[in-house]
Design a protein around this motif. Sequence first.
Motif, PDB file in Angstrom:
ATOM      1  N   ARG A   1       0.860  -1.190   0.000  1.00  0.00           N
ATOM      2  CA  ARG A   1       0.000   0.000   0.000  1.00  0.00           C
ATOM      3  C   ARG A   1       0.895   1.238   0.000  1.00  0.00           C
ATOM      4  O   ARG A   1       1.721   1.410   0.888  1.00  0.00           O
ATOM      5  N   LEU A   2       0.689   2.059  -1.019  1.00  0.00           N
ATOM      6  CA  LEU A   2       1.465   3.275  -1.177  1.00  0.00           C
ATOM      7  C   LEU A   2       0.567   4.476  -0.879  1.00  0.00           C
ATOM      8  O   LEU A   2      -0.514   4.589  -1.472  1.00  0.00           O
ATOM      9  N   PRO A   3       0.983   5.357   0.020  1.00  0.00           N
ATOM     10  CA  PRO A   3       0.126   6.496   0.339  1.00  0.00           C
ATOM     11  C   PRO A   3      -0.093   7.361  -0.905  1.00  0.00           C
ATOM     12  O   PRO A   3       0.818   7.605  -1.679  1.00  0.00           O
ATOM     13  N   HIS A   4      -1.306   7.765  -1.095  1.00  0.00           N
ATOM     14  CA  HIS A   4      -1.695   8.662  -2.195  1.00  0.00           C
ATOM     15  C   HIS A   4      -1.509   8.049  -3.578  1.00  0.00           C
ATOM     16  O   HIS A   4      -1.592   8.758  -4.569  1.00  0.00           O
ATOM     17  N   ALA A   5      -1.215   6.754  -3.654  1.00  0.00           N
ATOM     18  CA  ALA A   5      -1.013   6.146  -4.973  1.00  0.00           C
ATOM     19  C   ALA A   5      -1.882   4.913  -5.178  1.00  0.00           C
ATOM     20  O   ALA A   5      -2.355   4.672  -6.274  1.00  0.00           O
ATOM     21  N   GLY A   6      -2.066   4.108  -4.159  1.00  0.00           N
ATOM     22  CA  GLY A   6      -2.859   2.895  -4.317  1.00  0.00           C
ATOM     23  C   GLY A   6      -2.100   1.664  -3.864  1.00  0.00           C
ATOM     24  O   GLY A   6      -1.124   1.748  -3.116  1.00  0.00           O
ATOM     25  N   THR A   7      -2.525   0.521  -4.366  1.00  0.00           N
ATOM     26  CA  THR A   7      -1.983  -0.759  -3.939  1.00  0.00           C
ATOM     27  C   THR A   7      -1.356  -1.490  -5.117  1.00  0.00           C
ATOM     28  O   THR A   7      -1.909  -1.515  -6.210  1.00  0.00           O
ATOM     29  N   VAL A   8      -0.186  -2.077  -4.868  1.00  0.00           N
ATOM     30  CA  VAL A   8       0.540  -2.872  -5.853  1.00  0.00           C
ATOM     31  C   VAL A   8       0.630  -4.297  -5.307  1.00  0.00           C
ATOM     32  O   VAL A   8       0.886  -4.494  -4.120  1.00  0.00           O
ATOM     33  N   TYR A   9       0.438  -5.280  -6.182  1.00  0.00           N
ATOM     34  CA  TYR A   9       0.564  -6.685  -5.807  1.00  0.00           C
ATOM     35  C   TYR A   9       1.726  -7.294  -6.577  1.00  0.00           C
ATOM     36  O   TYR A   9       1.761  -7.216  -7.803  1.00  0.00           O
ATOM     37  N   GLU A  10       2.671  -7.885  -5.840  1.00  0.00           N
ATOM     38  CA  GLU A  10       3.817  -8.543  -6.460  1.00  0.00           C
ATOM     39  C   GLU A  10       3.856 -10.001  -6.015  1.00  0.00           C
ATOM     40  O   GLU A  10       3.500 -10.313  -4.885  1.00  0.00           O
ATOM     41  N   ARG A  11       4.333 -10.855  -6.916  1.00  0.00           N
ATOM     42  CA  ARG A  11       4.417 -12.292  -6.651  1.00  0.00           C
ATOM     43  C   ARG A  11       5.881 -12.715  -6.665  1.00  0.00           C
ATOM     44  O   ARG A  11       6.637 -12.348  -7.571  1.00  0.00           O
ATOM     45  N   LEU A  12       6.281 -13.488  -5.670  1.00  0.00           N
ATOM     46  CA  LEU A  12       7.633 -14.047  -5.630  1.00  0.00           C
ATOM     47  C   LEU A  12       7.664 -15.269  -6.545  1.00  0.00           C
ATOM     48  O   LEU A  12       6.968 -16.258  -6.317  1.00  0.00           O
ATOM     49  N   GLU A  13       8.456 -15.186  -7.600  1.00  0.00           N
ATOM     50  CA  GLU A  13       8.495 -16.227  -8.625  1.00  0.00           C
ATOM     51  C   GLU A  13       9.603 -17.257  -8.406  1.00  0.00           C
ATOM     52  O   GLU A  13       9.417 -18.433  -8.707  1.00  0.00           O
ATOM     53  N   LEU A  14      10.759 -16.815  -7.917  1.00  0.00           N
ATOM     54  CA  LEU A  14      11.910 -17.714  -7.795  1.00  0.00           C
ATOM     55  C   LEU A  14      12.902 -17.160  -6.798  1.00  0.00           C
ATOM     56  O   LEU A  14      13.144 -15.954  -6.753  1.00  0.00           O
TER      57      LEU A  14
END
Length: 150
Positions: free
Chosen positions: A63-76
């Motif tokens: 969660r980034l203030p004033h920007a929104g939410t980013v979702y990242e996946r750990l691949e390897l």
Amino acid sequence: MSEELTFLTDVATHRVAFHAETTIPRSKVYGWLADFGALGQYLPDVESVELHGSGIGAIREIRLPHAGTVYERLELLIPETTVVLSMCDGGPMPFDWYVAVISLSDGPDGGCVIDWRSNWVPRGVSPDDVRGVLVDFYQTMVDGIVALER
């Protein structure tokens, strides 16, 4: 800078490469990057990081203030040398289809060499604008890890 293109399905992707050297040992840098939920400790301006799952396949909700939410996946994870992650959706970022490979090697005097490469598709901005954002972002994370280890 020459334009490098690769193709992911029918979408042209762009690349950026970032290189840094630090006096922090490789094992410590790897430890911070591999601890997928620790991002908020070394990246400023993160409101919160929530980890869903663990290990390969874990999703971090940033969660980034004033920007929104980013979702990242750990691949390897390759112990002590490599972290690969992808962005599940572009969210507030000006790019989609993001995949990053972070390679670590021993540097001089016990330090660490960090090579961070990513592919992505710009959304609404030029590839050079995205490159600038990503290079600044990568440098900020390296600086944050160094600050924590001093």
